[in-house]
Design an enzyme around this catalytic site. Structure first.
Site, PDB file in Angstrom:
ATOM      1  CG  ASN A 113      -1.973  -1.138   1.096  1.00 48.42           C
ATOM      2  OD1 ASN A 113      -2.606  -1.319   0.063  1.00 48.42           O
ATOM      3  ND2 ASN A 113      -2.067  -1.946   2.137  1.00 48.42           N
ATOM      4  NE  ARG A 136      -6.683   5.285   0.480  1.00 48.60           N
ATOM      5  CZ  ARG A 136      -6.721   4.372   1.460  1.00 48.60           C
ATOM      6  NH1 ARG A 136      -7.537   4.486   2.454  1.00 48.60           N
ATOM      7  NH2 ARG A 136      -5.927   3.339   1.437  1.00 48.60           N
ATOM      8  CE1 TYR A 183       0.920   5.190   7.698  1.00 46.84           C
ATOM      9  CE2 TYR A 183      -1.213   5.434   6.622  1.00 46.84           C
ATOM     10  CZ  TYR A 183      -0.365   4.742   7.462  1.00 46.84           C
ATOM     11  OH  TYR A 183      -0.802   3.590   8.075  1.00 46.84           O
ATOM     12  CG  ASN A 194       7.493   1.498   5.753  1.00 47.61           C
ATOM     13  OD1 ASN A 194       6.851   0.634   6.353  1.00 47.61           O
ATOM     14  ND2 ASN A 194       7.064   2.739   5.623  1.00 47.61           N
ATOM     15  CG  HIS A 232       2.343  -4.520  12.394  1.00 51.52           C
ATOM     16  ND1 HIS A 232       3.261  -3.880  13.189  1.00 51.52           N
ATOM     17  CD2 HIS A 232       1.867  -3.567  11.534  1.00 51.52           C
ATOM     18  CE1 HIS A 232       3.325  -2.601  12.844  1.00 51.52           C
ATOM     19  NE2 HIS A 232       2.497  -2.385  11.832  1.00 51.52           N
ATOM     20  CG  ASP A 234      12.038 -17.260   9.412  1.00 55.01           C
ATOM     21  OD1 ASP A 234      12.387 -17.001  10.575  1.00 55.01           O
ATOM     22  OD2 ASP A 234      11.175 -18.111   9.128  1.00 55.01           O
ATOM     23  CD  GLU A 239      10.622  -2.050  12.608  1.00 57.02           C
ATOM     24  OE1 GLU A 239      11.395  -2.454  13.513  1.00 57.02           O
ATOM     25  OE2 GLU A 239       9.379  -2.169  12.667  1.00 57.02           O
ATOM     26  CG  HIS A 254       7.385   1.709  10.787  1.00 58.43           C
ATOM     27  ND1 HIS A 254       6.739   0.863   9.926  1.00 58.43           N
ATOM     28  CD2 HIS A 254       8.113   0.942  11.623  1.00 58.43           C
ATOM     29  CE1 HIS A 254       7.058  -0.387  10.228  1.00 58.43           C
ATOM     30  NE2 HIS A 254       7.891  -0.365  11.259  1.00 58.43           N
ATOM     31  CG  LEU A 255       5.999   6.992   6.055  1.00 58.81           C
ATOM     32  CD1 LEU A 255       4.939   6.420   5.125  1.00 58.81           C
ATOM     33  CD2 LEU A 255       6.595   8.260   5.495  1.00 58.81           C
ATOM     34  CB  SER A 256       2.625   6.360  11.497  1.00 61.55           C
ATOM     35  OG  SER A 256       2.638   4.947  11.350  1.00 61.55           O
ATOM     36  NE  ARG A 298      -1.271   4.410  12.945  1.00 62.56           N
ATOM     37  CZ  ARG A 298      -1.251   4.047  11.655  1.00 62.56           C
ATOM     38  NH1 ARG A 298      -0.082   3.860  11.046  1.00 62.56           N
ATOM     39  NH2 ARG A 298      -2.365   3.890  10.997  1.00 62.56           N
ATOM     40  NE  ARG A 329      -2.013   0.629  12.351  1.00 68.94           N
ATOM     41  CZ  ARG A 329      -2.296   0.244  11.096  1.00 68.94           C
ATOM     42  NH1 ARG A 329      -1.386  -0.341  10.364  1.00 68.94           N
ATOM     43  NH2 ARG A 329      -3.491   0.456  10.586  1.00 68.94           N
TER      44      ARG A 329
HETATM   45  O1  CA2 Z   1       3.942   4.110   9.352  1.00 63.72           O
HETATM   46  C1  CA2 Z   1       4.329   3.317   8.485  1.00 63.72           C
HETATM   47  O2  CA2 Z   1       5.235   3.579   7.694  1.00 63.72           O
HETATM   48  C2  CA2 Z   1       3.621   1.957   8.356  1.00 63.72           C
HETATM   49  O3  CA2 Z   1       4.610   0.997   7.989  1.00 63.72           O
HETATM   50  C3  CA2 Z   1       2.615   2.130   7.250  1.00 63.72           C
HETATM   51  C4  CA2 Z   1       1.723   0.897   7.042  1.00 63.72           C
HETATM   52  C5  CA2 Z   1       1.128   0.435   8.377  1.00 63.72           C
HETATM   53  O4  CA2 Z   1       0.432  -0.783   8.177  1.00 63.72           O
HETATM   54  C6  CA2 Z   1       2.204   0.241   9.444  1.00 63.72           C
HETATM   55  O5  CA2 Z   1       1.562  -0.125  10.661  1.00 63.72           O
HETATM   56  C7  CA2 Z   1       2.997   1.510   9.660  1.00 63.72           C
HETATM   57  C8  CA2 Z   1       0.569   1.206   6.094  1.00 63.72           C
HETATM   58  C9  CA2 Z   1       0.982   1.762   4.778  1.00 63.72           C
HETATM   59  C10 CA2 Z   1      -0.255   2.247   4.065  1.00 63.72           C
HETATM   60  O6  CA2 Z   1       0.132   3.322   3.282  1.00 63.72           O
HETATM   61  C11 CA2 Z   1      -0.833   4.129   2.761  1.00 63.72           C
HETATM   62  C12 CA2 Z   1      -0.534   5.440   2.694  1.00 63.72           C
HETATM   63  C13 CA2 Z   1      -1.445   6.324   2.167  1.00 63.72           C
HETATM   64  C14 CA2 Z   1      -2.647   5.872   1.697  1.00 63.72           C
HETATM   65  C15 CA2 Z   1      -2.922   4.535   1.773  1.00 63.72           C
HETATM   66  C16 CA2 Z   1      -2.015   3.654   2.291  1.00 63.72           C
END
Ligand code: CA2
Length: 148
Positions: free
Chosen positions: A14, A21, A26, A78, A84, A91, A102, A104-106, A111, A115
């Site tokens: 994604n 979105r 993000y 990422n 998760h 592995d 590792e 992550h944006l968030s 959260r 997660r």
């Molecule tokens: O914070 C992050 O970088 C995450 O890896 C992003 C994942 C989330 O499942 C992790 O818990 C944390 C989700 C990526 C989805 O990215 C989108 C961004 C914008 C619109 C739709 C999906």
């Protein structure tokens, strides 16, 4: 002249939709924007970036193996939601000597509880999370500082 060390930047499911979105979580930058930022920073650090994204777990596993086989200096990973869930990624990280950082944006730890656990984090050498696109830049700086 010696080849510049390469950093693989692997992005999971994604993340191709980044910037379209949920900007409150993000940010507004696209993955291409982040790639451009990283290339510029990599230039300054004397590194090369090989940035990829896939929605398929097995591609990420194959690319981790490729990082080792090609002699990459480090991997920024990422893994998106696979962070998760994926013992296969854990592995794969454990099966290579290439250090994995590792990213992550968030900040997943602040959260939803699902997660909070990271399989990637069980084998990664460091984690940068919660700084938006800058998490990648911080991780790149950390990768540059790794020995060799
Ligand atoms: O914070 C992050 O970088 C995450 O890896 C992003 C994942 C989330 O499942 C992790 O818990 C944390 C989700 C990526 C989805 O990215 C989108 C961004 C914008 C619109 C739709 C999906």
């Amino acid at each position: 002249m010696a080849a510049r060390p390469t950093i693989f930047v692997l992005n999971g499911p994604n993340l191709n939709l980044l910037g379209t979105r949920e900007p409150e979580i993000y940010g507004t930058q696209t993955l291409d924007d982040i790639g451009a930022m990283l290339s510029e920073r990599a230039d300054a650090l004397g590194l090369l970036i090989d940035m990829r994204q896939s929605n398929h777990e097995g591609h990420l596993v194959d690319w981790l193996h490729e990082a080792q086989a090609s002699g990459a200096k480090a991997v920024l990973l990422n893994a998106g939601a696979y962070t998760h869930t994926s013992i296969a990624l854990l592995d794969a990280i454990k099966s290579i000597r290439t250090p994995v950082i590792e990213v992550h944006l968030s900040d997943p730890k602040t959260r939803e509880s699902f997660r909070h656990h990271s399989y990637v984090g069980l084998a990664a050498v460091a984690c940068f999370a919660g700084h938006g696109a800058n998490s990648y830049v911080l991780a790149l700086d950390a990768a540059a500082a790794l020995p060799l």
